[in-house]
Write a protein that holds these residues in place. Structure first.
Motif, PDB file in Angstrom:
ATOM      1  N   GLY A  16     -98.522 -11.089   4.020  1.00 52.15           N
ATOM      2  CA  GLY A  16     -99.486 -12.166   4.180  1.00 52.15           C
ATOM      3  C   GLY A  16     -99.661 -13.120   3.022  1.00 52.15           C
ATOM      4  N   THR A  17     -99.299 -12.712   1.803  1.00 53.08           N
ATOM      5  CA  THR A  17     -99.452 -13.601   0.641  1.00 53.08           C
ATOM      6  C   THR A  17     -98.187 -13.549  -0.204  1.00 53.08           C
ATOM      7  OG1 THR A  17    -100.396 -11.917  -0.832  1.00 53.08           O
ATOM      8  CG2 THR A  17    -101.940 -13.138   0.576  1.00 53.08           C
ATOM      9  N   VAL A  48     -93.551 -21.912   7.650  1.00 53.75           N
ATOM     10  CA  VAL A  48     -94.850 -21.594   7.066  1.00 53.75           C
ATOM     11  C   VAL A  48     -95.674 -22.866   6.917  1.00 53.75           C
ATOM     12  CG1 VAL A  48     -96.040 -20.639   5.044  1.00 53.75           C
ATOM     13  CG2 VAL A  48     -93.879 -19.633   5.796  1.00 53.75           C
ATOM     14  N   TYR A  54    -103.768 -20.893   0.981  1.00 58.40           N
ATOM     15  CA  TYR A  54    -103.640 -20.169   2.238  1.00 58.40           C
ATOM     16  C   TYR A  54    -102.382 -20.615   2.979  1.00 58.40           C
ATOM     17  CZ  TYR A  54    -108.481 -19.096   1.162  1.00 58.40           C
ATOM     18  OH  TYR A  54    -109.618 -18.687   0.527  1.00 58.40           O
ATOM     19  N   SER A  56    -100.006 -19.820   6.818  1.00 57.14           N
ATOM     20  CA  SER A  56     -99.856 -19.142   8.101  1.00 57.14           C
ATOM     21  C   SER A  56     -98.485 -19.467   8.653  1.00 57.14           C
ATOM     22  CB  SER A  56    -100.951 -19.586   9.079  1.00 57.14           C
ATOM     23  OG  SER A  56    -100.860 -20.982   9.311  1.00 57.14           O
ATOM     24  N   GLU A  62     -93.237 -17.190  13.466  1.00 56.26           N
ATOM     25  CA  GLU A  62     -93.618 -15.917  14.095  1.00 56.26           C
ATOM     26  C   GLU A  62     -92.425 -15.292  14.810  1.00 56.26           C
ATOM     27  OE1 GLU A  62     -96.356 -14.287  13.948  1.00 56.26           O
ATOM     28  OE2 GLU A  62     -97.998 -15.657  13.440  1.00 56.26           O
TER      29      GLU A  62
END
Length: 277
Positions: A16-17, A48, A54, A56, A62
């Motif tokens: 996630g990071t 991304v 932040y 996602s 995905e």
């Protein structure tokens, strides 16, 4: 395509990071960012969405992350087969285990293992519940909880007895209602030994909490309060005495966990024999 870029992207999708993916890969977070940018250029796709600190995954990100995870799983299977097929005791063996247990109980065995096999490097990691044997984050895990998920080979190798301990004279000079206690931090309140200590405290306060058993031992030795310590630490500590508690001794089972694909490799077999012995 540079497959390492895809591997790094799979780690980013999982953790996630950038910083967490970097730790998993053993690289700086800037390297993760560069690798993902390279993959986007190679594919001609935006994977991304970056918004300040932040990020996602895009819809394409995905889908590709799911494929990358499957590729990673198969690649790790090949790696485990290669490890299992080696005929010499050499290279690195990585063990994840509770630090206090390794230090007090297993240290001599592991040192003897390294001395007996000069081509072997023994690496010990502090216990991490999230560590994955399937992803080769460690070769062998020592756990106080028996794993219930995953295709793993599990062997009980020990039982640890716990007792209540206090500094000499603490019980005599302190009224029972004024006893204080030494235990784990609040994140460990669900652990069996911590629940037993909380039950014994019966509402009386804690004077010291720490995630490390060594710190708890120091606090008990200093007279801060009563702790529930493993006997391999408490019984040999100068200045500590057992405190009368529940009649039934409290025990934790110790489990050795390894992936079956590598269990019979000579390096893994020698390490298991040293630990279980």
């Amino acid at each position: 395509m540079d497959w390492e870029n895809l591997h790094i992207f799979a780690l980013l999708a999982r953790h996630g990071t950038l910083s967490a993916a970097g730790r998993a890969a053993g690289v700086e977070h800037a390297t993760v960012s560069r690798r993902v940018a390279n993959l986007e250029r190679e594919l001609g796709l935006k994977l991304v969405d970056r918004r300040g600190r932040y990020m996602s995954l895009t819809a394409e990100g995905e889908r590709i992350a799911a494929i990358a995870a499957r590729i990673e799983t198969e690649a790790l299977s090949v790696e485990r087969i290669a490890v299992g097929g080696r005929s010499s005791i050499a290279g690195e063996v990585v063990i994840s285990a509770p630090p206090g247990y390794v230090q007090k109980v297993l240290g001599k065995q592991l040192a003897a293992l390294a001395l007996a096999h000069p081509a072997l490097c023994v690496t010990v990691l502090g216990e991490t519940q999230e560590i994955s044997l399937a992803r080769r984050e460690a070769d062998i895990a020592i756990r106080l909880n028996r794993p219930v998920v995953g295709d793993l080979s599990i062997t009980k190798i020990d039982e640890i007895e716990f007792s209540f301990y206090a500094a000499e004279g603490y019980v005599e000079r302190t009224d029972k209602e004024n006893w204080r206690f030494v235990g784990y931090d609040h994140a460990m309140d669900s652990a069996p030994q911590q629940r037993k200590l909380i039950e014994f405290a019966a509402g009386r306060p804690f004077g010291f909490r720490a995630s490390a058993l060594d710190l708890q031992l120091h606090a008990v030795s200093a007279g801060v309060g009563i702790g529930l310590l493993p006997d391999f630490m408490g019984a040999s500590a100068a200045g500590l005495v057992p405190v009368a508690g529940p009649k039934v001794p409290f025990k934790r089972e110790v489990w050795l966990v390894v992936h079956p694909d590598i269990r019979q490799a000579p390096t893994i077999r020698a390490t298991i024999n040293a630990l279980a012995g």
